[in-house]
Design an enzyme around this catalytic site. Structure first.
Site: not given
Ligand code: GLY
Length: 355
Positions: A262, A236-239, A259-260, A208
């Site tokens: 989520g 799927r949605v991350g942070d 980053t990383g 990211t």
């Protein structure tokens, strides 16, 4: 009259209760324009600072900075060339937040548009909403002149095919029985019976780019953009597109992003946690460390932990306070990019664990 005074008093008390402890005295020197970013943002921080020097607001400058990474086919974690979802479709997430107005914009699960951060900026500027997802986000982008294109490069397609061929336990599907709490006293720590020995997604990129910017007036802006977890379950949605998680700004305090993994950042409200600690007066590095420690403390199931009971994944935070002081920290050793009067450079971040 007495009632009015009482109301005024209560109003003043309430207002002071929400004011952050962090403040800048008129004698304190502002260091902006400065920018901090994930390690893939060395060029981005330089562009962002140059843009702020021309008078562009911090949030716009950050979006200009990340554009170079979104357009880069060799960065397989962001924009064009990003690794696709489990069906081979590149699915992008991004958000922006602007300190002076307190507004934010975001898009999630966006297909076929190379620069989701610019679409997020348009959501912020041209709607009364914060987050648009999927087909609605795509329609909005097209209406605002963004061109649709195939974002799956040959290199990313080959990587996806390799993953498909090797597919076994390396997916994101979890059995109920695998959500076992970690028991340090059990033989072997993590043990064999925790299902997947380490969460499959840990060996897959969740790259990211985050860029946090502060200008010479102490105004703040932030942007985060990503193709998310490689080979993720569609939708799927991350942070990254979630304000307060992958990016957060308070113009009285500063900006933070991550980053990383989520999921860990969402569950711990990562970027908002960093900004909260900045508001309490912590240095940017210490504020980032606090957010990392919160994740360490909140990660409890065995499949997410290594044999010593530590998170088996990486999360990194980046922060700049309103004075233009920068910092970064991660669960494990890593680097970040920063730019100020001393020029662009990569620097070691603080870490909770040294391996
Ligand atoms: N931090 C990026 C993601 O998990 O999607």
């Amino acid at each position: 009259m007495a009632e009015l005074s009482r109301r005024r008093f209560l109003g003043a008390t309430a207002a002071s209760a929400v004011l952050p402890a962090f403040h800048i005295s008129s004698r304190q020197k502002l260091r902006g324009p400065v920018a901090v970013a994930s390690a893939n943002g060395l060029q981005a921080v330089q562009i962002a600072v140059e843009q702020m020097q021309t008078g562009l607001p911090p949030v716009d400058a950050g979006v200009k900075g990340v554009e170079v990474v979104e357009n880069d086919p060799n960065d397989m974690s962001v924009g064009y060339g990003g690794l696709p979802n489990e069906r081979g479709v590149v699915e992008l997430d991004a958000c922006v937040m602007d300190g002076p107005t307190g507004l934010g914009g975001a898009v999630a699960s966006l297909h076929n548009i190379k620069n989701p951060a610019q679409v997020a900026l348009a959501v912020m500027r041209h709607t009364d909403h914060v987050l648009l997802v999927g087909p609605g986000a795509l329609e909005f982008a097209k209406l605002h002149g963004f061109a649709e294109e195939n974002l799956l490069t040959e290199r990313a397609r080959q990587a996806w095919l390799r993953w498909k061929r090797g597919l076994s336990r390396k997916d994101d599907w979890v059995e109920d029985a695998e959500n076992v709490l970690f028991d340090a006293s059990a033989t072997g720590g993590g043990g064999e019976d925790g299902g997947k020995e380490a969460l499959a997604s840990m060996s897959r990129p969740t790259g990211t780019i985050h860029v946090g910017c502060v200008n010479e007036r102490g105004d703040v802006g932030g942007v985060t953009t990503t193709s998310g977890l490689a080979f993720k379950i569609p939708g799927r949605v991350g942070d990254s597109p979630l304000l307060g998680c992958g990016n957060y700004v308070d113009n009285d305090v500063g900006v933070a992003g991550s980053t990383g993994r989520g999921e860990a950042v969402i569950l711990s409200n990562g970027a908002a946690t960093v900004v909260h600690h900045l508001a309490l007066g912590k240095s940017p590095t210490d504020a980032c460390l606090e957010a990392c420690r919160r994740i360490v403390r909140m990660t409890k199931v065995r499949r997410l932990l290594d044999e010593r009971g530590r998170p088996a994944f990486q999360v990194k935070f980046y922060a700049v306070n309103k004075r233009g002081e920068m910092g970064a920290a991660a669960i494990r050793p890593s680097r970040h990019a920063r730019m100020d009067a001393d020029g662009p450079r990569l620097q070691d971040s603080a870490a909770v664990f040294d391996d």
